[in-house]
Scaffold this active site. Structure first.
Site, PDB file in Angstrom:
ATOM      1  N   SER A  28       1.909  40.609  61.068  1.00 44.85           N
ATOM      2  CA  SER A  28       2.084  41.951  60.216  1.00 44.85           C
ATOM      3  C   SER A  28       0.582  42.629  60.270  1.00 44.85           C
ATOM      4  O   SER A  28       0.352  43.891  59.813  1.00 44.85           O
ATOM      5  CB  SER A  28       2.455  41.862  58.747  1.00 44.85           C
ATOM      6  OG  SER A  28       1.843  41.049  58.038  1.00 44.85           O
ATOM      7  N   GLY A  65       5.627  38.932  59.964  1.00 43.75           N
ATOM      8  CA  GLY A  65       6.345  37.438  59.525  1.00 43.75           C
ATOM      9  C   GLY A  65       6.124  36.379  60.638  1.00 43.75           C
ATOM     10  O   GLY A  65       6.335  35.170  60.105  1.00 43.75           O
ATOM     11  N   ASN A  94       0.755  33.523  58.514  1.00 45.63           N
ATOM     12  CA  ASN A  94       2.118  33.248  57.954  1.00 45.63           C
ATOM     13  C   ASN A  94       2.452  31.643  57.795  1.00 45.63           C
ATOM     14  O   ASN A  94       2.970  31.227  56.832  1.00 45.63           O
ATOM     15  CB  ASN A  94       2.937  33.956  58.608  1.00 45.63           C
ATOM     16  CG  ASN A  94       3.210  35.574  58.379  1.00 45.63           C
ATOM     17  OD1 ASN A  94       3.122  35.808  57.148  1.00 45.63           O
ATOM     18  ND2 ASN A  94       2.911  36.227  59.319  1.00 45.63           N
ATOM     19  N   ASP A 175      -0.154  44.171  47.448  1.00 42.32           N
ATOM     20  CA  ASP A 175       0.078  42.878  47.615  1.00 42.32           C
ATOM     21  C   ASP A 175      -1.238  42.130  48.071  1.00 42.32           C
ATOM     22  O   ASP A 175      -1.400  40.940  47.856  1.00 42.32           O
ATOM     23  CB  ASP A 175       1.028  42.367  48.778  1.00 42.32           C
ATOM     24  CG  ASP A 175       0.357  43.090  50.367  1.00 42.32           C
ATOM     25  OD1 ASP A 175      -0.718  43.321  50.311  1.00 42.32           O
ATOM     26  OD2 ASP A 175       1.391  42.994  51.303  1.00 42.32           O
ATOM     27  N   HIS A 178      -2.525  43.367  52.926  1.00 46.09           N
ATOM     28  CA  HIS A 178      -2.263  44.110  54.070  1.00 46.09           C
ATOM     29  C   HIS A 178      -2.910  45.247  53.827  1.00 46.09           C
ATOM     30  O   HIS A 178      -2.976  46.072  52.719  1.00 46.09           O
ATOM     31  CB  HIS A 178      -0.708  44.789  54.220  1.00 46.09           C
ATOM     32  CG  HIS A 178      -0.021  43.212  54.739  1.00 46.09           C
ATOM     33  ND1 HIS A 178       0.835  42.655  53.635  1.00 46.09           N
ATOM     34  CD2 HIS A 178       0.240  42.779  55.712  1.00 46.09           C
ATOM     35  CE1 HIS A 178       1.498  41.582  54.192  1.00 46.09           C
ATOM     36  NE2 HIS A 178       1.025  41.521  55.379  1.00 46.09           N
TER      37      HIS A 178
END
Length: 199
Positions: A28, A65, A94, A175, A178
């Protein structure tokens, strides 16, 4: 007339000879998380490189992801389809967020780099860092994975761009992981400078 055609052919051949295909194998952080793909830094990278005199076609093969294992599984098909000259490997975040063992991440990344090299492409690995709340022992071991892979496989290791913008709240999504769309052009400029010596 013949001389003009010959000159045109020479120019076309020379442009073609200097053009390259760069594939980004990532997650991502490169896929353009929660934004139109054309806003993502990877989509802006070709123009940035062009301004620096590099004719590079950028293929963004990143999927939000994805783990290093996912990237390893997808890689053979991507290499066959796109025949890249250079592959930037931006994977591992991840894996870390899921607490995967550093040895597993190391093995996956080494296999990825080896497959890229076997296809006669150049591999570049991006350093990834975990948030400190995962504990000092794990975050240190995780951080060391990328330098270890780069050293063992003799490939370039480029810095983690997120470290340059994580302190700017206006550039980071809620979050805390990002980058926002507002940060993408800066990232593209930063990445172009980091990649330039290897293109």
């Amino acid at each position: 007339m013949i001389r003009r055609l010959s000159l045109l052919l020479l120019l076309l051949c020379s442009t073609s000879a200097t053009s390259q295909t760069l594939m980004i194998l990532g997650d991502s952080l490169s896929a353009g998380y929660q934004m139109p793909i054309e806003q993502a830094w990877a989509s802006l990278l070709s123009q940035q490189l062009s301004e620096k005199g590099k004719n590079v076609t950028v293929i963004n093969a990143s999927i939000s992801g994805d783990t290093s294992g996912n990237g390893l599984a997808r890689l053979p098909g991507l290499l066959t389809k796109h025949h890249p000259d250079v592959v930037l490997v931006e994977l591992g975040a991840n894996d870390g967020l899921r607490g995967f063992p550093p040895t597993l991440i190391t093995n996956n990344l080494r296999q990825i780099v080896q497959q890229i090299q076997s296809s006669d492409a150049k591999a570049i690995v991006m350093q990834i860092r975990m948030p400190p709340n995962y504990g000092k022992r794990y975050t240190t071991m995780f951080y060391e994975v990328f330098a270890k892979v780069a050293q063992q496989e003799k490939v370039p290791l480029i810095p983690f761009y997120l470290e340059q913008i994580i302190t700017k709240p206006e550039w980071i999504m809620p979050d805390g992981l990002h980058p926002r769309p507002e940060a993408q052009s800066w990232i593209a400029h930063y990445m172009a400078n980091e990649l330039l010596p290897y293109l």
